[in-house]
Write a protein that holds these residues in place. Structure first.
Motif, mmCIF file in Angstrom:
data_model
loop_
_atom_site.group_PDB
_atom_site.id
_atom_site.type_symbol
_atom_site.label_atom_id
_atom_site.label_comp_id
_atom_site.label_asym_id
_atom_site.label_seq_id
_atom_site.Cartn_x
_atom_site.Cartn_y
_atom_site.Cartn_z
ATOM 1 N N ALA A 86 0.837 -1.212 0.000
ATOM 2 C CA ALA A 86 0.000 0.000 0.000
ATOM 3 C C ALA A 86 0.865 1.253 0.000
ATOM 4 O O ALA A 86 0.577 2.237 -0.701
ATOM 5 C CB ALA A 86 -0.923 -0.016 1.218
ATOM 6 N N VAL B 259 2.243 1.956 -3.393
ATOM 7 C CA VAL B 259 1.235 2.574 -4.264
ATOM 8 C C VAL B 259 1.147 4.070 -3.986
ATOM 9 O O VAL B 259 1.075 4.899 -4.902
ATOM 10 C CB VAL B 259 -0.140 1.906 -4.063
ATOM 11 C CG1 VAL B 259 -1.225 2.652 -4.842
ATOM 12 C CG2 VAL B 259 -0.090 0.451 -4.511
ATOM 13 N N ARG C 24 -0.263 7.212 -6.939
ATOM 14 C CA ARG C 24 -1.632 6.753 -7.194
ATOM 15 C C ARG C 24 -2.404 6.821 -5.877
ATOM 16 O O ARG C 24 -2.654 5.819 -5.198
ATOM 17 C CB ARG C 24 -1.607 5.319 -7.749
ATOM 18 C CG ARG C 24 -0.989 5.229 -9.137
ATOM 19 C CD ARG C 24 -0.854 3.781 -9.584
ATOM 20 N NE ARG C 24 0.175 3.088 -8.804
ATOM 21 C CZ ARG C 24 0.290 1.763 -8.726
ATOM 22 N NH1 ARG C 24 -0.585 0.986 -9.319
ATOM 23 N NH2 ARG C 24 1.267 1.220 -8.010
ATOM 24 N N ALA D 236 -5.545 7.629 -4.952
ATOM 25 C CA ALA D 236 -6.859 7.006 -4.770
ATOM 26 C C ALA D 236 -6.694 5.504 -4.492
ATOM 27 O O ALA D 236 -7.344 4.952 -3.588
ATOM 28 C CB ALA D 236 -7.720 7.225 -6.008
ATOM 29 N N GLU D 237 -5.828 4.859 -5.253
ATOM 30 C CA GLU D 237 -5.576 3.434 -5.037
ATOM 31 C C GLU D 237 -4.929 3.199 -3.672
ATOM 32 O O GLU D 237 -5.236 2.219 -2.978
ATOM 33 C CB GLU D 237 -4.676 2.878 -6.138
ATOM 34 C CG GLU D 237 -5.326 2.860 -7.521
ATOM 35 C CD GLU D 237 -4.375 2.315 -8.582
ATOM 36 O OE1 GLU D 237 -3.513 1.476 -8.233
ATOM 37 O OE2 GLU D 237 -4.480 2.731 -9.739
ATOM 38 N N THR E 250 -7.549 3.304 -0.973
ATOM 39 C CA THR E 250 -8.297 2.042 -0.940
ATOM 40 C C THR E 250 -7.474 0.938 -0.265
ATOM 41 O O THR E 250 -7.992 0.162 0.554
ATOM 42 C CB THR E 250 -8.667 1.611 -2.372
ATOM 43 O OG1 THR E 250 -9.475 2.626 -2.984
ATOM 44 C CG2 THR E 250 -9.430 0.297 -2.349
ATOM 45 N N ALA E 251 -6.178 0.886 -0.601
ATOM 46 C CA ALA E 251 -5.299 -0.153 -0.042
ATOM 47 C C ALA E 251 -5.136 0.012 1.466
ATOM 48 O O ALA E 251 -5.202 -0.977 2.224
ATOM 49 C CB ALA E 251 -3.944 -0.104 -0.732
ATOM 50 N N THR F 104 -6.384 13.541 -2.480
ATOM 51 C CA THR F 104 -7.552 13.455 -3.361
ATOM 52 C C THR F 104 -8.641 14.439 -2.935
ATOM 53 O O THR F 104 -9.781 14.339 -3.403
ATOM 54 C CB THR F 104 -8.129 12.017 -3.352
ATOM 55 O OG1 THR F 104 -8.457 11.646 -2.008
ATOM 56 C CG2 THR F 104 -7.125 11.031 -3.934
#
Length: 245
Positions: free
Chosen positions: A131, A134, A139, A141-142, A145-146, A174
């Motif tokens: 995570a 990422v 990234r 947004a990803e 989520t992670a 974000t």
């Protein structure tokens, strides 16, 4: 008459001697025949014994050859068994090593992060680092989520404060400021002495500034300077307070 008697006496005596001789010869012949028969029987017996002995020797040789063949076969089987045992031992060793490796995959590992040391499962460590990778790739947004998934999956993890910090930063990136504030506050509530706590407080103020909530931002910055006076975040907070005035 005397002459006549004499003339007959000689043939009678000769006849007697011939009969005795013949008997002697016949007896001698019988003895010789008997001896010959005995010798023949002895020879036959000797021949039979020799034949029997030869057969016995042949049988013994056949048995010896059979034993040699069986011994060679057993030796071959023994060598094959030794190879199979060696192969089985090698496989058992490989299996044991594989089991050890799989067990090590589940054994907790020592982690040092943000000034803290704790034990974590290998999968837990892998998921957190994935995570974070990422996030660092941009990234956001990803990454959000992670980290959200990580926090739900490992609620008692030693990574929790750091995961909340990076989740808040991903949400700030974000522009999800309200959720970012919630996660930064969760970090401060769970681990106020955490190395990332001063930065989390400063990030809360930044989110409040973005939301145009100047009064809340000023209070957050003042609390930060008072709670963590020697931190770099406190220095940045003083500068922001000066600009807010």
């Amino acid at each position: 008459m005397f002459v006549a008697a004499l003339s007959w006496s000689a043939p009678s005596h000769a006849l007697f001697e011939d009969s005795e001789a013949r008997r002697a010869i016949l007896e001698l012949r019988q003895r010789m025949d008997s001896l010959g028969q005995a010798s023949q029987r002895a020879g036959e017996r000797s021949g039979d014994e020799v034949s029997q002995l030869r057969r016995s020797l042949l049988d013994l040789q056949t048995q010896i050859e059979a034993l040699r063949t069986e011994q060679a076969m057993l030796r071959g089987q023994n060598e094959q068994l030794q190879r199979e045992v060696a192969e089985l031992q090698r496989r058992q060793k490989d299996i044991a090593q594989g089991v050890d490796e799989r067990l090590r995959q589940f054994e907790p590992v020592k982690v040092s992060l943000d000034g803290r040391e704790f034990q974590a499962d290998p999968a837990e460590k892998r998921d957190f680092e994935a995570a974070l990778a990422v996030f660092r790739s941009g990234r956001f947004a990803e990454a959000g989520t992670a980290f959200s998934a990580f926090i739900k999956q490992y609620p008692q993890s030693g990574y929790q404060p750091s995961a909340l910090f990076w989740l808040g930063n991903a949400q700030y990136a974000t522009r999800d400021y309200k959720e970012a504030i919630n996660n930064f506050k969760a970090l401060l509530a769970a681990a106020p002495s955490h190395a990332r706590a001063p930065e989390a407080a400063l990030s809360i103020a930044n989110c409040q500034i973005e939301l145009k909530d100047t009064r809340a931002a000023r209070k957050t910055l003042e609390d930060l300077v008072r709670t963590y006076p020697n931190s770099e975040a406190a220095t940045a907070a003083k500068e922001r307070l000066a600009r807010l005035k």
